[in-house]
Design a protein around this motif. Structure first.
Motif, short mmCIF file in Angstrom:
data_model
loop_
_atom_site.label_atom_id
_atom_site.label_comp_id
_atom_site.label_asym_id
_atom_site.label_seq_id
_atom_site.Cartn_x
_atom_site.Cartn_y
_atom_site.Cartn_z
N THR A 130 0.84 -1.19 0.00
CA THR A 130 0.00 0.00 0.00
C THR A 130 0.88 1.24 0.00
O THR A 130 1.91 1.28 0.68
CB THR A 130 -0.90 0.03 1.25
OG1 THR A 130 -1.55 -1.24 1.40
CG2 THR A 130 -1.95 1.12 1.13
N ASP A 183 -10.54 -7.91 -7.33
CA ASP A 183 -9.41 -7.41 -6.56
C ASP A 183 -8.55 -6.56 -7.48
O ASP A 183 -7.81 -7.09 -8.29
CB ASP A 183 -8.58 -8.54 -5.97
CG ASP A 183 -7.38 -8.00 -5.21
OD1 ASP A 183 -7.50 -6.88 -4.65
OD2 ASP A 183 -6.34 -8.66 -5.18
N TRP A 215 -11.11 0.71 -10.15
CA TRP A 215 -9.90 1.37 -10.64
C TRP A 215 -10.22 2.84 -10.86
O TRP A 215 -11.27 3.18 -11.40
CB TRP A 215 -9.47 0.82 -12.00
CG TRP A 215 -8.79 -0.49 -11.97
CD1 TRP A 215 -8.27 -1.15 -10.89
CD2 TRP A 215 -8.54 -1.33 -13.11
NE1 TRP A 215 -7.73 -2.34 -11.28
CE2 TRP A 215 -7.88 -2.47 -12.63
CE3 TRP A 215 -8.80 -1.21 -14.46
CZ2 TRP A 215 -7.47 -3.49 -13.47
CZ3 TRP A 215 -8.39 -2.23 -15.29
CH2 TRP A 215 -7.74 -3.35 -14.80
N SER A 228 -5.40 -11.25 -9.21
CA SER A 228 -5.47 -9.81 -9.11
C SER A 228 -4.99 -9.18 -10.42
O SER A 228 -4.18 -9.77 -11.13
CB SER A 228 -4.59 -9.31 -7.95
OG SER A 228 -4.72 -7.92 -7.76
N ARG A 283 -3.89 -5.11 -12.03
CA ARG A 283 -3.69 -3.68 -11.79
C ARG A 283 -3.40 -2.98 -13.11
O ARG A 283 -2.63 -3.49 -13.93
CB ARG A 283 -2.51 -3.42 -10.86
CG ARG A 283 -2.68 -3.94 -9.43
CD ARG A 283 -3.73 -3.13 -8.69
NE ARG A 283 -3.76 -3.48 -7.28
CZ ARG A 283 -4.37 -4.55 -6.77
NH1 ARG A 283 -4.98 -5.39 -7.57
NH2 ARG A 283 -4.37 -4.77 -5.47
N MET A 316 -1.55 0.03 -15.21
CA MET A 316 -0.32 0.80 -15.03
C MET A 316 0.04 1.50 -16.32
O MET A 316 -0.41 1.11 -17.40
CB MET A 316 0.82 -0.11 -14.55
CG MET A 316 1.17 -1.23 -15.50
SD MET A 316 2.40 -2.33 -14.77
CE MET A 316 3.71 -1.17 -14.38
N TYR A 363 -1.42 -3.53 -18.33
CA TYR A 363 -2.00 -4.30 -17.24
C TYR A 363 -0.95 -5.24 -16.64
O TYR A 363 -0.16 -5.85 -17.35
CB TYR A 363 -3.18 -5.14 -17.72
CG TYR A 363 -4.31 -4.34 -18.31
CD1 TYR A 363 -5.32 -3.83 -17.51
CD2 TYR A 363 -4.36 -4.08 -19.68
CE1 TYR A 363 -6.35 -3.09 -18.05
CE2 TYR A 363 -5.39 -3.34 -20.23
CZ TYR A 363 -6.39 -2.84 -19.41
OH TYR A 363 -7.41 -2.11 -19.95
N SER A 378 0.09 -9.94 -3.73
CA SER A 378 -0.05 -8.49 -3.57
C SER A 378 0.67 -7.78 -4.70
O SER A 378 1.74 -8.20 -5.14
CB SER A 378 0.52 -8.04 -2.22
OG SER A 378 1.83 -8.54 -2.02
N LEU A 388 1.26 -3.52 -6.34
CA LEU A 388 1.09 -2.08 -6.17
C LEU A 388 1.72 -1.38 -7.36
O LEU A 388 2.83 -1.73 -7.78
CB LEU A 388 1.77 -1.61 -4.88
CG LEU A 388 1.87 -0.09 -4.66
CD1 LEU A 388 0.47 0.51 -4.46
CD2 LEU A 388 2.76 0.22 -3.47
N THR A 389 1.02 -0.41 -7.94
CA THR A 389 1.60 0.43 -8.97
C THR A 389 1.52 1.88 -8.51
O THR A 389 0.55 2.29 -7.88
CB THR A 389 0.87 0.28 -10.31
OG1 THR A 389 -0.50 0.66 -10.16
CG2 THR A 389 0.94 -1.15 -10.83
N LEU A 433 5.97 -1.04 -10.79
CA LEU A 433 5.17 -2.17 -10.30
C LEU A 433 5.93 -2.85 -9.18
O LEU A 433 7.12 -3.19 -9.35
CB LEU A 433 4.90 -3.16 -11.43
CG LEU A 433 4.32 -4.52 -11.01
CD1 LEU A 433 2.89 -4.36 -10.47
CD2 LEU A 433 4.32 -5.51 -12.18
#
Length: 356
Positions: free
Chosen positions: A52, A229, A233, A274, A276, A278, A286, A322, A324-325, A337
């Protein structure tokens, strides 16, 4: 609507579980401009289960959450604070500024056996249901935090079987709303009016949007069996997109329910864990992690360009639980990333043309 399809090699038995044929853990496909670096490792954390980005006193920090504790790092990955948990391990350790004083406590985002909130020193503040409550119909699935009433204090929203529940920072219930089965929940200012809304998935096959008092604003259909998850966005063009997966298919929808993008896996080769978004050189790309139900100790990472072409493909002897970007310092068009694998944090960044 764009549809991407991932192809995998045949399966074979390897080290007690199934993995793609003749394939050990390692990088399968990559590009020269991608640089991979292990930037942090701490066995005392236990398995990394959340990453986070937070702000404290005007400074950004990366919080590495684990089953046994949490580490606060500066953007150079130097540890500034470590909190060890005496409370039984959290399944998804997410920092929350419970008291609004810049000292972050923690919540168990994925809830585990209960929705749990810890102080900045990792003391138990409250949990739902309480340990002496045997009402398993309210077994929680996910929680989120935000200032729902604009008074400056955090509220917590918990999605559970049979309903959705809001609590103040002390754990007193503020409101509850009936729902069939809430297994994903987010808090966000969807219409940018300064007021937060609650968004959650609900059976049968609905995305529901509520105001800060729990009143339903609207709902729309979603693909059957959808999980998410994250659920939301932030769209760089303004507004939000809703995402989720139903095993081997990942959907991206706008908040009217229109499907924007679909990512697909061959069903016999795993399911999405998951995804994310980016930026890479100004393009929306992605990052996706997947895993195999019959081999839970193996993780996969895929990076797609904006056309759906795989530009990096990697297998790990450990789950990728987990991601994070965040914007790369000093660059306006590319993100960094981070992923958590076992007790390590691994960084991926895209080298500018002049550095290749």
């Amino acid at each position: 609507m764009t549809r991407f399809l991932l192809r995998f090699a045949p399966l074979a038995v390897l080290s007690g579980c199934f993995m793609p044929y003749a394939e050990d853990a390692g990088i399968r496909t990559t590009q020269s401009e991608i640089r991979k670096t292990v930037v942090f490792a701490a066995a005392a954390l236990g398995e990394v289960n959340a990453l986070t980005l937070v702000s404290s006193n005007g400074m950004s920090q990366i919080v590495v959450g684990g089953q046994a504790g949490a580490a606060f790092l500066d953007l150079g990955y130097v540890q500034e604070r470590f909190v060890r948990f005496s409370y039984p391990g959290l399944s998804s350790t997410v920092p929350v500024d419970v008291e609004g004083d810049g000292r972050y406590g923690f919540m168990d985002r994925e809830c585990g056996l209960s929705a749990t909130v810890l102080s900045s020193e990792a003391a138990l503040l409250w949990s739902f249901p309480p340990k002496d409550d045997a009402d398993y119909d309210r077994n929680p699935n996910q929680m989120a935090a935000g200032d729902l009433d604009g008074d400056g204090d955090l509220e917590f929203v918990v999605g559970a079987g049979g309903g959705i529940y809001a609590f103040d920072k002390a754990g007193s219930m503020i409101w509850q709303a009936d729902a069939s089965l809430v297994f994903a929940v987010e808090i966000a200012d969807l219409d940018e009016d300064g007021k937060l809304e609650v968004v959650h998935l609900d059976e049968p096959n609905k995305i529901v949007i509520r105001d800060g008092k729990g009143e339903e604003i609207r709902r729309f259909d979603r693909p059957a069996g959808l999980h998410g998850d994250p659920l939301l966005w932030r769209n760089e063009k303004g507004g939000y997109l809703a995402i989720g997966n139903r095993g081997d298919v990942m959907h991206v929808l706008d908040l009217s329910g229109k499907e924007i993008t679909t990512l697909e896996l061959s069903p016999e080769h795993g399911y999405f864990n998951s995804v994310r978004p980016m930026r890479i050189e100004g393009r929306t790309c992605y990052a996706a992690s997947t895993k195999l139900s019959y081999c839970p100790g193996i993780g996969y990472l895929y990076l797609f360009d904006e056309r759906g072409t795989i530009i990096h493909e990697e297998v790990f002897k450990g789950r990728v639980d987990s991601m994070l970007t965040f914007p790369e310092p000093g660059r306006t068009n590319s993100d960094i990333l981070l992923i958590g694998v076992e007790t390590q944090v691994i960084e991926y960044r895209w080298l500018p043309a002049e550095s290749r």
